[in-house]
Design a protein around this motif. Structure first.
Motif, PDB file in Angstrom:
ATOM      1  N   ARG A 340       0.811  -1.214   0.000  1.00 31.20           N
ATOM      2  CA  ARG A 340       0.000   0.000   0.000  1.00 31.20           C
ATOM      3  C   ARG A 340       0.847   1.267   0.000  1.00 31.20           C
ATOM      4  NH1 ARG A 340      -3.188  -1.399   4.423  1.00 31.20           N
ATOM      5  NH2 ARG A 340      -4.070  -3.086   3.186  1.00 31.20           N
ATOM      6  N   SER A 341       2.119   1.141   0.325  1.00 24.23           N
ATOM      7  CA  SER A 341       3.006   2.303   0.372  1.00 24.23           C
ATOM      8  C   SER A 341       3.517   2.699  -1.003  1.00 24.23           C
ATOM      9  CB  SER A 341       4.195   2.010   1.296  1.00 24.23           C
ATOM     10  OG  SER A 341       3.758   1.714   2.609  1.00 24.23           O
ATOM     11  N   HIS A 342       3.134   1.948  -2.053  1.00 22.38           N
ATOM     12  CA  HIS A 342       3.656   2.209  -3.405  1.00 22.38           C
ATOM     13  C   HIS A 342       2.503   2.197  -4.404  1.00 22.38           C
ATOM     14  CE1 HIS A 342       7.652   1.456  -1.701  1.00 22.38           C
ATOM     15  NE2 HIS A 342       7.102   0.416  -1.106  1.00 22.38           N
ATOM     16  N   GLU A 343       2.659   2.997  -5.457  1.00 20.33           N
ATOM     17  CA  GLU A 343       1.610   3.080  -6.473  1.00 20.33           C
ATOM     18  C   GLU A 343       1.653   1.897  -7.427  1.00 20.33           C
ATOM     19  OE1 GLU A 343      -0.898   5.256  -6.783  1.00 20.33           O
ATOM     20  OE2 GLU A 343      -0.253   6.100  -4.866  1.00 20.33           O
ATOM     21  N   SER A 344       2.861   1.491  -7.820  1.00 18.30           N
ATOM     22  CA  SER A 344       3.020   0.414  -8.790  1.00 18.30           C
ATOM     23  C   SER A 344       4.156  -0.492  -8.333  1.00 18.30           C
ATOM     24  CB  SER A 344       3.321   0.986 -10.174  1.00 18.30           C
ATOM     25  OG  SER A 344       3.425  -0.061 -11.133  1.00 18.30           O
ATOM     26  N   VAL A 345       3.856  -1.778  -8.186  1.00 17.49           N
ATOM     27  CA  VAL A 345       4.766  -2.693  -7.493  1.00 17.49           C
ATOM     28  C   VAL A 345       4.982  -3.967  -8.300  1.00 17.49           C
ATOM     29  CG1 VAL A 345       5.127  -4.038  -5.378  1.00 17.49           C
ATOM     30  CG2 VAL A 345       3.900  -1.869  -5.273  1.00 17.49           C
ATOM     31  N   VAL A 346       6.242  -4.415  -8.330  1.00 13.73           N
ATOM     32  CA  VAL A 346       6.530  -5.804  -8.672  1.00 13.73           C
ATOM     33  C   VAL A 346       6.767  -6.504  -7.331  1.00 13.73           C
ATOM     34  CG1 VAL A 346       8.040  -7.425  -9.851  1.00 13.73           C
ATOM     35  CG2 VAL A 346       7.523  -5.199 -10.894  1.00 13.73           C
ATOM     36  N   TRP A 347       5.907  -7.425  -7.042  1.00 17.47           N
ATOM     37  CA  TRP A 347       5.838  -8.039  -5.709  1.00 17.47           C
ATOM     38  C   TRP A 347       6.639  -9.336  -5.692  1.00 17.47           C
ATOM     39  CZ3 TRP A 347       0.931 -11.003  -3.835  1.00 17.47           C
ATOM     40  CH2 TRP A 347       1.037 -11.292  -2.454  1.00 17.47           C
ATOM     41  N   VAL A 348       7.593  -9.427  -4.774  1.00 12.29           N
ATOM     42  CA  VAL A 348       8.338 -10.663  -4.537  1.00 12.29           C
ATOM     43  C   VAL A 348       7.791 -11.272  -3.257  1.00 12.29           C
ATOM     44  CG1 VAL A 348      10.594 -11.730  -4.200  1.00 12.29           C
ATOM     45  CG2 VAL A 348      10.373  -9.696  -5.670  1.00 12.29           C
ATOM     46  N   ALA A 349       7.216 -12.469  -3.355  1.00 10.85           N
ATOM     47  CA  ALA A 349       6.480 -13.032  -2.214  1.00 10.85           C
ATOM     48  C   ALA A 349       6.636 -14.536  -2.163  1.00 10.85           C
ATOM     49  CB  ALA A 349       4.993 -12.663  -2.327  1.00 10.85           C
ATOM     50  N   GLY A 350       6.263 -15.087  -1.010  1.00  6.23           N
ATOM     51  CA  GLY A 350       6.232 -16.533  -0.848  1.00  6.23           C
ATOM     52  C   GLY A 350       7.022 -17.002   0.355  1.00  6.23           C
ATOM     53  N   GLY A 351       6.789 -18.245   0.737  1.00  9.17           N
ATOM     54  CA  GLY A 351       7.392 -18.842   1.922  1.00  9.17           C
ATOM     55  C   GLY A 351       6.369 -19.752   2.582  1.00  9.17           C
ATOM     56  N   LEU A 352       6.303 -19.702   3.903  1.00 12.85           N
ATOM     57  CA  LEU A 352       5.355 -20.508   4.672  1.00 12.85           C
ATOM     58  C   LEU A 352       4.213 -19.620   5.153  1.00 12.85           C
ATOM     59  CD1 LEU A 352       7.929 -22.551   6.789  1.00 12.85           C
ATOM     60  CD2 LEU A 352       6.489 -23.454   4.955  1.00 12.85           C
ATOM     61  N   LEU A 353       3.009 -19.860   4.654  1.00 15.81           N
ATOM     62  CA  LEU A 353       1.859 -19.018   4.996  1.00 15.81           C
ATOM     63  C   LEU A 353       1.277 -19.318   6.380  1.00 15.81           C
ATOM     64  CD1 LEU A 353       0.043 -18.922   1.563  1.00 15.81           C
ATOM     65  CD2 LEU A 353       1.074 -16.978   2.754  1.00 15.81           C
ATOM     66  N   LYS A 354       1.645 -20.420   6.974  1.00 10.63           N
ATOM     67  CA  LYS A 354       1.193 -20.767   8.339  1.00 10.63           C
ATOM     68  C   LYS A 354      -0.329 -20.820   8.454  1.00 10.63           C
ATOM     69  CE  LYS A 354       3.423 -17.195   9.714  1.00 10.63           C
ATOM     70  NZ  LYS A 354       3.930 -16.074  10.556  1.00 10.63           N
ATOM     71  N   GLY A 355      -0.992 -21.239   7.391  1.00 13.24           N
ATOM     72  CA  GLY A 355      -2.439 -21.382   7.423  1.00 13.24           C
ATOM     73  C   GLY A 355      -3.210 -20.139   7.061  1.00 13.24           C
ATOM     74  N   ALA A 356      -2.532 -19.019   6.843  1.00  7.84           N
ATOM     75  CA  ALA A 356      -3.219 -17.760   6.529  1.00  7.84           C
ATOM     76  C   ALA A 356      -3.618 -17.710   5.055  1.00  7.84           C
ATOM     77  CB  ALA A 356      -2.330 -16.570   6.858  1.00  7.84           C
ATOM     78  N   ALA A 372       4.251 -10.149 -10.321  1.00 10.35           N
ATOM     79  CA  ALA A 372       4.548 -10.861  -9.082  1.00 10.35           C
ATOM     80  C   ALA A 372       5.537 -11.973  -9.366  1.00 10.35           C
ATOM     81  CB  ALA A 372       3.277 -11.437  -8.463  1.00 10.35           C
ATOM     82  N   VAL A 373       6.507 -12.108  -8.471  1.00  9.92           N
ATOM     83  CA  VAL A 373       7.494 -13.179  -8.538  1.00  9.92           C
ATOM     84  C   VAL A 373       7.341 -13.995  -7.264  1.00  9.92           C
ATOM     85  CG1 VAL A 373       9.938 -13.765  -8.662  1.00  9.92           C
ATOM     86  CG2 VAL A 373       9.062 -11.764  -9.901  1.00  9.92           C
ATOM     87  N   LEU A 374       7.027 -15.270  -7.414  1.00  3.84           N
ATOM     88  CA  LEU A 374       6.651 -16.100  -6.269  1.00  3.84           C
ATOM     89  C   LEU A 374       7.687 -17.185  -6.019  1.00  3.84           C
ATOM     90  CD1 LEU A 374       2.846 -16.441  -7.063  1.00  3.84           C
ATOM     91  CD2 LEU A 374       4.032 -14.654  -5.764  1.00  3.84           C
ATOM     92  N   ILE A 375       8.094 -17.302  -4.749  1.00  8.38           N
ATOM     93  CA  ILE A 375       9.112 -18.263  -4.343  1.00  8.38           C
ATOM     94  C   ILE A 375       8.599 -19.025  -3.123  1.00  8.38           C
ATOM     95  CG2 ILE A 375      11.011 -16.832  -5.200  1.00  8.38           C
ATOM     96  CD1 ILE A 375      11.498 -15.882  -2.325  1.00  8.38           C
ATOM     97  N   GLY A 376       9.328 -20.037  -2.715  1.00  6.28           N
ATOM     98  CA  GLY A 376       9.050 -20.674  -1.438  1.00  6.28           C
ATOM     99  C   GLY A 376       7.984 -21.747  -1.487  1.00  6.28           C
ATOM    100  N   ALA A 377       7.752 -22.342  -0.312  1.00  9.91           N
ATOM    101  CA  ALA A 377       6.901 -23.530  -0.207  1.00  9.91           C
ATOM    102  C   ALA A 377       5.466 -23.292  -0.659  1.00  9.91           C
ATOM    103  CB  ALA A 377       6.922 -24.034   1.241  1.00  9.91           C
ATOM    104  N   ASP A 378       4.906 -22.114  -0.336  1.00  6.12           N
ATOM    105  CA  ASP A 378       3.489 -21.861  -0.631  1.00  6.12           C
ATOM    106  C   ASP A 378       3.304 -20.934  -1.832  1.00  6.12           C
ATOM    107  OD1 ASP A 378       2.479 -23.512   1.342  1.00  6.12           O
ATOM    108  OD2 ASP A 378       2.577 -21.948   2.869  1.00  6.12           O
ATOM    109  N   ARG A 379       4.267 -20.955  -2.749  1.00  4.98           N
ATOM    110  CA  ARG A 379       4.178 -20.066  -3.919  1.00  4.98           C
ATOM    111  C   ARG A 379       2.940 -20.355  -4.771  1.00  4.98           C
ATOM    112  NH1 ARG A 379       8.245 -23.682  -4.184  1.00  4.98           N
ATOM    113  NH2 ARG A 379       8.264 -25.197  -5.901  1.00  4.98           N
ATOM    114  N   GLU A 380       2.565 -21.632  -4.874  1.00  3.06           N
ATOM    115  CA  GLU A 380       1.408 -21.967  -5.714  1.00  3.06           C
ATOM    116  C   GLU A 380       0.100 -21.487  -5.077  1.00  3.06           C
ATOM    117  OE1 GLU A 380       1.436 -22.975  -8.638  1.00  3.06           O
ATOM    118  OE2 GLU A 380       3.418 -23.862  -8.976  1.00  3.06           O
ATOM    119  N   VAL A 381       0.054 -21.415  -3.752  1.00  2.00           N
ATOM    120  CA  VAL A 381      -1.136 -20.894  -3.073  1.00  2.00           C
ATOM    121  C   VAL A 381      -1.337 -19.426  -3.439  1.00  2.00           C
ATOM    122  CG1 VAL A 381      -2.227 -20.460  -0.841  1.00  2.00           C
ATOM    123  CG2 VAL A 381      -0.845 -22.529  -1.177  1.00  2.00           C
ATOM    124  N   ILE A 382      -0.247 -18.669  -3.430  1.00  2.00           N
ATOM    125  CA  ILE A 382      -0.335 -17.253  -3.786  1.00  2.00           C
ATOM    126  C   ILE A 382      -0.652 -17.112  -5.278  1.00  2.00           C
ATOM    127  CG2 ILE A 382       0.882 -15.037  -3.790  1.00  2.00           C
ATOM    128  CD1 ILE A 382       2.600 -16.104  -1.491  1.00  2.00           C
TER     129      ILE A 382
END
Length: 454
Positions: A340-356, A372-382
């Motif tokens: 929310r702090s940026h107008e236009s973002v390339v988002w790097v995300a992923g890891g362990l969502l812990k059920g969220a 969006a660039v997705l990494i980590g165990a729960d990348r497919e969930v995102i």
């Protein structure tokens, strides 16, 4: 510490918290046994604390155990803790131990406590800075790194205590003089089981004399209203009502303590800035004001405060693209605030969502995503959430990729004026030691690629 003398206490976990608990218990003349599943941790403890009985892999407390002090990572459903409960042995955490030991002192320290899904560490750091600016012998402790029992034994007069939901679960009698609940969103559901149980644990911080809550969050506002505290204080990013702190004409204003509409500090002097940083400053100011700190010290402490690493840190700007390390955004609520702090973002995300769930995050912030660039165990969930709620956003799902690969992919998506933001919305321990390790990997990757023009 008379209530512990001669009692047989089992400490569960031989990490930092367990070691501090065992040391405090020995100083209080308790008979101490420590168990852990890690032989290496027990071996390290043997060198530090002679006189402690070390027993690996216990699944039930030794005969004659009077009390169990558990490290926060152990769940109530673990066989050892279930066996202790079934045997009628009380199980508490290190924070509860510190609280009870403090009550034995002729002049116990004042506890000012902070919890919430996001912003705890920043708020506690701000609070410590404010208290020290007022000349008060204070220290940040608890979930922030220094165990509460260590701060207690060091004789500090005011404890600025960061409390996780897990620590609150194991602290049934802690009643801080003033406590703040910053915000609430899904997190640690793998530990608590339900959001309701998680929220109930967090609400334990509101049981002292002064309860403070972020009233822009409707769940927090409801918990604050039902708190048993004698005094209820809200904080808001809007103009405050009576009994609240808030923001008016670019100033942090107090309408709860002291003179009406007392100006504490210009918003421009609060760092980190933006809504999350200002909310944290309001919370810290409320706790400090509850303790009688004057406005001048609030302003001085907030100006002196230096944000911690890996929290919305600008790594560099290259070719009109900024690179931001917010590895501390370890859940969807924190990641949403970061985006929310940026107008236009390339988002790097992923890891362990812990059920969220990330659906609400993507639904609300998807419009600002360049990619969006997705990494980590729960990348497919995102990835699935993005496909449902922001299908036009380009997505790169990286299998078995390094952070260099992730930054390279993000850089290829970014345009001038964009921000590449590491805001994982997830825990880091699937691929990294902790969020700091992840953030440093991002920082190193960014600087390496930018400096070599890759």
């Amino acid at each position: 510490m008379g209530f512990l003398a001669g009692r047989h206490v089992l400490v569960v976990g031989a990490g930092v918290t367990g070691r501090s608990a065992a040391e405090a218990l020995l100083a209080a003349d308790a008979v101490v046994t420590v168990t852990d599943d890690s032989a290496d941790r027990l071996d390290a403890l043997e060198q530090l604390l002679p006189g402690v009985t070390l027993t690996p892999g216990l699944v039930e407390p030794p005969a004659g155990t009077d009390l169990v002090v558990t490290s926060p990572g152990w769940r109530p459903s673990s066989p050892l803790l279930e066996a202790a409960t079934a045997a009628g042995v009380e199980v508490i955490g290190e924070v509860e131990l510190a609280w009870r030991m403090g009550l034995e002192l002729a002049d116990p320290p004042t506890w000012l406590a902070v919890t919430g899904t996001n912003g705890k560490t920043t708020t506690v750091g701000m609070l410590e800075s404010i208290l020290r600016a007022a000349g008060i012998d204070a220290v940040a402790c608890g979930n922030v790194g220094l165990p509460a029992v260590d701060a207690l034994l060091a004789g500090r007069r005011v404890l600025a205590v960061e409390l996780s939901s897990v620590e609150l679960h194991w602290s049934p009698s802690v009643r801080p003089f003033a406590g703040v609940l910053l915000n609430l969103a899904e997190d640690h559901l793998d530990w608590h089981g339900t959001f309701e149980a998680y929220a109930a644990a967090k609400a334990g911080v509101l049981t002292g004399e002064v309860a403070v809550g972020g009233v822009d969050d409707p769940v927090v506002a409801e918990l604050l209203a039902s708190s048993p505290a004698a005094s209820h204080v809200g904080f808001t990013l809007g103009s405050p009502e009576e009994g609240q702190l808030g923001v008016h004409d670019g100033q942090v204003v107090d309408r709860a303590f002291g003179p009406v509409d007392e100006v504490l500090v210009p918003v421009a002097d609060v760092h980190p800035g933006g809504p999350p940083g200002i909310a944290d400053a309001l919370a810290a100011a409320a706790l400090a004001r509850a303790h009688g700190v004057p406005a001048s010290a609030v302003a001085r402490g907030l100006r002196d405060f230096k944000p911690g690493a890996h929290r919305a840190v600008l790594v560099t700007t290259a070719e009109g693209v900024s690179y931001v390390n917010d590895s501390k955004a370890t859940n969807p609520h924190a990641a949403a605030a970061s985006l929310r702090s940026h107008e236009s973002v390339v988002w790097v995300a992923g890891g362990l969502l812990k059920g969220a769930s990330v659906d609400e995050l993507v639904r609300e912030e998807g419009h600002r995503l360049r990619g969006a660039v997705l990494i980590g165990a729960d990348r497919e969930v995102i990835a699935s959430a993005l496909a449902r709620h922001a299908p036009a956003v380009p997505v790169a799902v990286l299998d078995e990729a390094s952070m260099v690969d992730a930054v390279r992919a993000a850089r290829s998506m970014a345009q001038e004026g964009d921000a590449v933001v590491l805001a994982p919305a997830a825990a880091s321990t699937d691929e990294f030691t902790d969020y700091a390790h992840r953030g440093q990997a991002f920082t190193d990757a960014v600087l390496g690629l930018v400096q070599h023009g890759q």
